[in-house]
Write an enzyme that holds these catalytic residues in place. Structure first.
Site, short mmCIF file in Angstrom:
data_model
loop_
_atom_site.label_atom_id
_atom_site.label_comp_id
_atom_site.label_asym_id
_atom_site.label_seq_id
_atom_site.Cartn_x
_atom_site.Cartn_y
_atom_site.Cartn_z
N LYS A 51 -52.55 7.09 -59.36
CA LYS A 51 -54.02 7.43 -59.66
C LYS A 51 -54.07 8.68 -60.35
CE LYS A 51 -55.19 8.26 -55.24
NZ LYS A 51 -53.80 7.79 -54.60
N ARG A 99 -61.98 8.46 -49.17
CA ARG A 99 -60.75 7.80 -48.58
C ARG A 99 -61.16 7.19 -47.02
NH1 ARG A 99 -56.82 11.60 -51.71
NH2 ARG A 99 -54.76 10.97 -51.11
N ARG A 131 -41.17 12.79 -57.28
CA ARG A 131 -42.19 13.55 -57.96
C ARG A 131 -42.13 14.87 -57.88
NH1 ARG A 131 -48.18 12.17 -56.64
NH2 ARG A 131 -47.99 12.62 -54.76
N ARG A 156 -44.48 19.00 -53.96
CA ARG A 156 -45.43 19.03 -53.04
C ARG A 156 -44.96 19.19 -51.77
NH1 ARG A 156 -50.19 15.12 -54.92
NH2 ARG A 156 -50.30 14.71 -52.67
N ARG A 158 -49.29 9.65 -44.55
CA ARG A 158 -50.00 9.33 -45.68
C ARG A 158 -50.38 7.82 -45.61
NH1 ARG A 158 -47.55 12.66 -50.01
NH2 ARG A 158 -49.66 12.19 -51.42
P1 AMP Z 1 -54.00 13.50 -53.27
O1 AMP Z 1 -53.46 14.67 -54.22
O2 AMP Z 1 -55.22 12.68 -53.49
O3 AMP Z 1 -52.72 12.82 -52.81
O4 AMP Z 1 -54.31 14.37 -51.87
C1 AMP Z 1 -53.46 15.03 -51.16
C2 AMP Z 1 -53.97 15.32 -49.62
O5 AMP Z 1 -55.10 16.12 -49.73
C3 AMP Z 1 -53.95 13.95 -48.91
O6 AMP Z 1 -53.22 13.57 -48.51
C4 AMP Z 1 -54.93 14.83 -47.99
O7 AMP Z 1 -54.48 15.53 -46.83
C5 AMP Z 1 -56.19 15.53 -48.56
N1 AMP Z 1 -57.05 14.71 -49.10
C6 AMP Z 1 -57.25 14.48 -50.55
N2 AMP Z 1 -58.52 13.68 -50.68
C7 AMP Z 1 -58.93 13.63 -49.56
C8 AMP Z 1 -60.21 12.80 -48.82
N3 AMP Z 1 -60.88 12.33 -49.86
N4 AMP Z 1 -60.30 12.95 -47.65
C9 AMP Z 1 -59.47 13.54 -46.70
N5 AMP Z 1 -58.52 14.45 -47.01
C10 AMP Z 1 -58.15 14.23 -48.57
#
Ligand code: AMP
Length: 216
Positions: free
Chosen positions: A15, A90, A129, A162, A173
């Site tokens: 994404k 999400r 990554r 990360r 996740r």
């Molecule tokens: P991402 O970079 O989109 O993979 O997000 C990394 C982490 O941030 C996720 O695994 C969640 O812990 C948190 N996070 C990101 N977006 C959301 C969301 N819309 N709702 C809840 N937690 C989020």
């Protein structure tokens, strides 16, 4: 052309990489809640401290915190010409909140792109990554290595893993994705907004399918 777009997909589906291509090509503001949380963590703010306790375990940050953040961002003037949501919503609660927020600003969502990738490919992408500490560019040790190991091609920043890109956090996740996020596929299918693309293909091939969906 559609300018109010949402990218759905499991962690590691690509994404973020597709969002960068879309943003650079169509000049639509990219709103990534994950990036916003990582920025807050880097700054050491109260939001960052709170978010980090969830993120490091692979859990979702509570809905009310995340919705508040997006509400503030969507009300900024640059979103009048469109927005590209990446990683939000999400959960069903977040999706319903987005319906309301987008209605309030008269900017209803026009397209939801589901970036679909098999679990085994997701694991490989996540564990390989690397991310730039300074500019957030992403690399993969096998599929997209930086020219100099550990150094960002774009800005010379240091590359890091990360803290939620380890196997234990990733499993949580992925579980959260299937339990809480995957139901949104049907939610948006029912609203006739969903287009599925095969995210296992090469980066530019995926982007071509996305461009078609945006322009048709
Ligand atoms: P991402 O970079 O989109 O993979 O997000 C990394 C982490 O941030 C996720 O695994 C969640 O812990 C948190 N996070 C990101 N977006 C959301 C969301 N819309 N709702 C809840 N937690 C989020």
């Amino acid at each position: 052309m559609k300018t109010r777009i949402l990218l759905l997909g499991a962690p590691g589906a690509g994404k973020g990489s597709q969002a960068k291509l879309i943003k650079d090509y169509y000049h639509i503001p990219h709103i990534s809640t994950g990036d916003m949380f990582r920025e807050a963590i880097k700054e050491g703010s109260e939001l960052g401290k709170l978010a980090n306790t969830y993120i490091s375990r692979g859990d979702l940050v509570p809905d009310e915190v995340t919705i508040g953040l997006v509400k503030e961002r969507l009300s900024k003037s640059d979103c009048k010409n469109g927005y590209l949501l990446d990683g939000f919503p999400r959960t069903l609660v977040q999706a319903e909140a987005l319906d309301k927020l987008s209605k309030d600003i008269n900017q209803d969502l026009q397209l939801v792109i589901d970036v679909d990738v098999d679990d085994q490919i997701l694991i490989d992408r996540i564990t390989g990554r690397r991310v730039c500490k300074k500019c957030g560019s992403t690399y993969h040790i096998k599929n997209m290595p930086s020219k100099v190991e550990g150094v960002c091609d774009n800005c010379g920043g240091e590359l890091y893993i990360r803290n939620d890109d380890n196997l234990t956090a990733f499993k949580t996740r992925l579980e959260n994705y299937y339990k809480q996020t995957a139901p949104l596929i049907d939610y948006y299918k029912n609203k006739n907004l969903l287009v599925k693309v095969d995210g296992s293909k090469e980066l530019n091939e995926v982007f071509s399918s996305i461009k078609k969906a945006i322009e048709e």
